[in-house]
Design a protein around this motif. Sequence first.
Motif, PDB file in Angstrom:
ATOM      1  N   SER A   6       0.795  -1.210   0.000  1.00 17.32           N
ATOM      2  CA  SER A   6       0.000   0.000   0.000  1.00 17.32           C
ATOM      3  C   SER A   6       0.837   1.273   0.000  1.00 17.32           C
ATOM      4  CB  SER A   6      -0.936   0.010   1.222  1.00 17.32           C
ATOM      5  OG  SER A   6      -0.182   0.047   2.417  1.00 17.32           O
ATOM      6  N   ASP A   7       2.140   1.166   0.182  1.00 18.30           N
ATOM      7  CA  ASP A   7       2.975   2.364   0.195  1.00 18.30           C
ATOM      8  C   ASP A   7       3.750   2.540  -1.103  1.00 18.30           C
ATOM      9  OD1 ASP A   7       4.796   0.341   0.333  1.00 18.30           O
ATOM     10  OD2 ASP A   7       5.784   1.007   2.166  1.00 18.30           O
ATOM     11  N   THR A   8       3.368   1.825  -2.136  1.00 14.77           N
ATOM     12  CA  THR A   8       4.150   1.858  -3.372  1.00 14.77           C
ATOM     13  C   THR A   8       4.070   3.199  -4.076  1.00 14.77           C
ATOM     14  OG1 THR A   8       2.259   0.887  -4.545  1.00 14.77           O
ATOM     15  CG2 THR A   8       3.979  -0.622  -3.761  1.00 14.77           C
ATOM     16  N   GLN A   9       3.076   4.040  -3.742  1.00 12.31           N
ATOM     17  CA  GLN A   9       2.945   5.332  -4.400  1.00 12.31           C
ATOM     18  C   GLN A   9       3.821   6.406  -3.782  1.00 12.31           C
ATOM     19  OE1 GLN A   9       1.158   5.851  -7.211  1.00 12.31           O
ATOM     20  NE2 GLN A   9       0.776   3.648  -7.175  1.00 12.31           N
ATOM     21  N   LEU A  10       4.431   6.109  -2.634  1.00 10.33           N
ATOM     22  CA  LEU A  10       5.281   7.101  -1.995  1.00 10.33           C
ATOM     23  C   LEU A  10       6.543   7.342  -2.810  1.00 10.33           C
ATOM     24  CD1 LEU A  10       5.106   6.145   1.794  1.00 10.33           C
ATOM     25  CD2 LEU A  10       4.022   8.080   0.654  1.00 10.33           C
ATOM     26  N   ARG A  11       6.920   8.609  -2.916  1.00  8.49           N
ATOM     27  CA  ARG A  11       8.128   8.962  -3.665  1.00  8.49           C
ATOM     28  C   ARG A  11       9.365   8.699  -2.813  1.00  8.49           C
ATOM     29  NH1 ARG A  11       4.737  13.318  -4.341  1.00  8.49           N
ATOM     30  NH2 ARG A  11       6.037  14.577  -2.954  1.00  8.49           N
ATOM     31  N   ILE A  12      10.519   8.599  -3.471  1.00  6.69           N
ATOM     32  CA  ILE A  12      11.763   8.295  -2.775  1.00  6.69           C
ATOM     33  C   ILE A  12      12.105   9.372  -1.757  1.00  6.69           C
ATOM     34  CG2 ILE A  12      13.146   9.379  -4.598  1.00  6.69           C
ATOM     35  CD1 ILE A  12      14.148   6.344  -2.434  1.00  6.69           C
ATOM     36  N   GLU A  13      11.804  10.660  -2.074  1.00  9.17           N
ATOM     37  CA  GLU A  13      12.113  11.731  -1.133  1.00  9.17           C
ATOM     38  C   GLU A  13      11.219  11.650   0.104  1.00  9.17           C
ATOM     39  OE1 GLU A  13       9.709  13.669  -4.548  1.00  9.17           O
ATOM     40  OE2 GLU A  13      11.262  12.132  -4.280  1.00  9.17           O
ATOM     41  N   GLU A  14       9.991  11.168  -0.041  1.00 12.30           N
ATOM     42  CA  GLU A  14       9.114  10.992   1.114  1.00 12.30           C
ATOM     43  C   GLU A  14       9.617   9.866   2.003  1.00 12.30           C
ATOM     44  OE1 GLU A  14       4.715  12.387  -0.392  1.00 12.30           O
ATOM     45  OE2 GLU A  14       5.486  10.480  -1.160  1.00 12.30           O
ATOM     46  N   ARG A  15      10.083   8.796   1.399  1.00 11.71           N
ATOM     47  CA  ARG A  15      10.662   7.701   2.172  1.00 11.71           C
ATOM     48  C   ARG A  15      11.923   8.161   2.908  1.00 11.71           C
ATOM     49  NH1 ARG A  15       8.359   2.852   0.250  1.00 11.71           N
ATOM     50  NH2 ARG A  15       7.321   3.073  -1.761  1.00 11.71           N
ATOM     51  N   SER A  20      14.997   9.595   7.729  1.00 11.31           N
ATOM     52  CA  SER A  20      15.930  10.521   8.372  1.00 11.31           C
ATOM     53  C   SER A  20      15.388  11.016   9.700  1.00 11.31           C
ATOM     54  CB  SER A  20      16.206  11.703   7.442  1.00 11.31           C
ATOM     55  OG  SER A  20      16.808  11.273   6.243  1.00 11.31           O
ATOM     56  N   GLY A  21      14.097  11.311   9.750  1.00  6.07           N
ATOM     57  CA  GLY A  21      13.493  11.722  11.011  1.00  6.07           C
ATOM     58  C   GLY A  21      13.561  10.627  12.049  1.00  6.07           C
ATOM     59  N   ALA A  22      13.317   9.399  11.638  1.00  6.02           N
ATOM     60  CA  ALA A  22      13.394   8.256  12.547  1.00  6.02           C
ATOM     61  C   ALA A  22      14.808   8.077  13.086  1.00  6.02           C
ATOM     62  CB  ALA A  22      12.945   6.989  11.820  1.00  6.02           C
ATOM     63  N   ALA A  23      15.788   8.220  12.214  1.00  6.45           N
ATOM     64  CA  ALA A  23      17.184   8.058  12.630  1.00  6.45           C
ATOM     65  C   ALA A  23      17.586   9.140  13.623  1.00  6.45           C
ATOM     66  CB  ALA A  23      18.094   8.105  11.402  1.00  6.45           C
ATOM     67  N   PHE A  24      17.129  10.360  13.414  1.00  5.88           N
ATOM     68  CA  PHE A  24      17.463  11.478  14.298  1.00  5.88           C
ATOM     69  C   PHE A  24      16.944  11.214  15.706  1.00  5.88           C
ATOM     70  CE2 PHE A  24      16.623  15.539  16.321  1.00  5.88           C
ATOM     71  CZ  PHE A  24      17.777  16.263  16.053  1.00  5.88           C
ATOM     72  N   VAL A  25      15.683  10.823  15.817  1.00  2.00           N
ATOM     73  CA  VAL A  25      15.073  10.563  17.121  1.00  2.00           C
ATOM     74  C   VAL A  25      15.787   9.415  17.836  1.00  2.00           C
ATOM     75  CG1 VAL A  25      12.969   9.811  18.290  1.00  2.00           C
ATOM     76  CG2 VAL A  25      12.825  11.449  16.409  1.00  2.00           C
ATOM     77  N   SER A  26      16.059   8.330  17.111  1.00  5.55           N
ATOM     78  CA  SER A  26      16.682   7.166  17.714  1.00  5.55           C
ATOM     79  C   SER A  26      18.096   7.461  18.200  1.00  5.55           C
ATOM     80  CB  SER A  26      16.715   6.013  16.697  1.00  5.55           C
ATOM     81  OG  SER A  26      17.406   4.907  17.218  1.00  5.55           O
ATOM     82  N   ALA A  27      18.872   8.200  17.396  1.00  7.91           N
ATOM     83  CA  ALA A  27      20.265   8.485  17.751  1.00  7.91           C
ATOM     84  C   ALA A  27      20.358   9.279  19.051  1.00  7.91           C
ATOM     85  CB  ALA A  27      20.947   9.245  16.610  1.00  7.91           C
ATOM     86  N   ILE A  28      19.448  10.203  19.259  1.00  5.23           N
ATOM     87  CA  ILE A  28      19.466  11.013  20.474  1.00  5.23           C
ATOM     88  C   ILE A  28      19.127  10.160  21.697  1.00  5.23           C
ATOM     89  CG2 ILE A  28      18.333  12.909  21.688  1.00  5.23           C
ATOM     90  CD1 ILE A  28      20.152  13.892  19.500  1.00  5.23           C
ATOM     91  N   ILE A  29      18.125   9.309  21.576  1.00 10.33           N
ATOM     92  CA  ILE A  29      17.610   8.571  22.728  1.00 10.33           C
ATOM     93  C   ILE A  29      18.578   7.488  23.204  1.00 10.33           C
ATOM     94  CG2 ILE A  29      15.781   6.995  23.502  1.00 10.33           C
ATOM     95  CD1 ILE A  29      13.836   8.574  21.761  1.00 10.33           C
TER      96      ILE A  29
END
Length: 346
Positions: A6-15, A20-29
């Motif tokens: 169901s996520d096949t319509q997402l563009r590469i920049e959206e992915r 990147s947001g996920a990595a930022f949060v995880s690295a801090i915690i």
Amino acid sequence: MSPTHSDTQLRIEERALSASGAAFVSAIIVNPLDVAKTRLQAQAAGVPYQGVCQLANTTLHDVRCFAISSSEPPRPCPSGCNRYKGTLDVLYKVTRQEGFMRLWRGTSASLALAVPTVGIYMPCYDILRNKMEGFTTQNAPNLTPYVPLVAGSAARSLACISCYPVELARTRMQAFRATQSGKPPGVWKTLLGVIHPVKGTIHRYRFWWTGLGAQLSRDVPFSAICWSTLEPIRKNIVGLAGDGASAVTVLGANFSAGFVAGTLASAVTCPLDVAKTRRQIEKDPERALKMTTRTTLLEIWRDGGLRGLFTGVGPRVGRAGPSVGIVVSFYEVVKYVLQLRHPTSS
């Protein structure tokens, strides 16, 4: 939301934005646990951690360790001050001797590494998995269960190779204590310190990739185990919600699956992580080039046996479970929100 189609319509920049947001949060915690894991492994490899001690009230029973000398003259440290006994002991002594913020030593490198690495890793995994599952479903259904293993390994290899020098800098920043005076070196100064003793212009830059084989030896099986475990768990959890899956369902399913998968994969691959750390902190240029993952593992086994191979397994598992859970769940939730902008793909 099914994670496979169901996520096949997402563009590469959206992915990439989601990852990147996920990595930022995880690295801090989770950075303090990463520091604890690296310190324990570096100590087992022979890196000394010397503290500066002070006797309070002139009693031998009230000895405190400090990293910065005060008005009282420094005294010899008891042996316990200079050796970490476990995860909590590392966290305590780093806080007392070097300051609370030293628990986030290497965070700049973690962020500089995590954002582009995960920004490459997660989208590439998604795209490879979707395409491979589409192919195997039509042509070789028996191979479909192995798609996460192959896609995860390939995506992680690409991400690891492209960003490896920053990973080398992060390990060294976390392993070695900063001097008492002056600002601790950042990513660039740490990398320059790696090649400074080596003569020659082109040859010395090879040292920025020393230990890459050990990194791949750890990350490829980690990704294979992680995604092979994560995919069926989250599909089953999301499947229980049926067509009524919401952002909360996506969050819970992915965090739970990621936590279990990250914990299992990190425990199994701990010996390879110990070998990676030992190769990355090696300061002798000639020895660094000659070391291989196999010989490093044999050396660790000879020096410390099974216990040596699993040095730092506690903080590694304690870090990896929440880290994978945070990254995957944050990534999938942001994708879910972005997916709402593509109603035709629902």
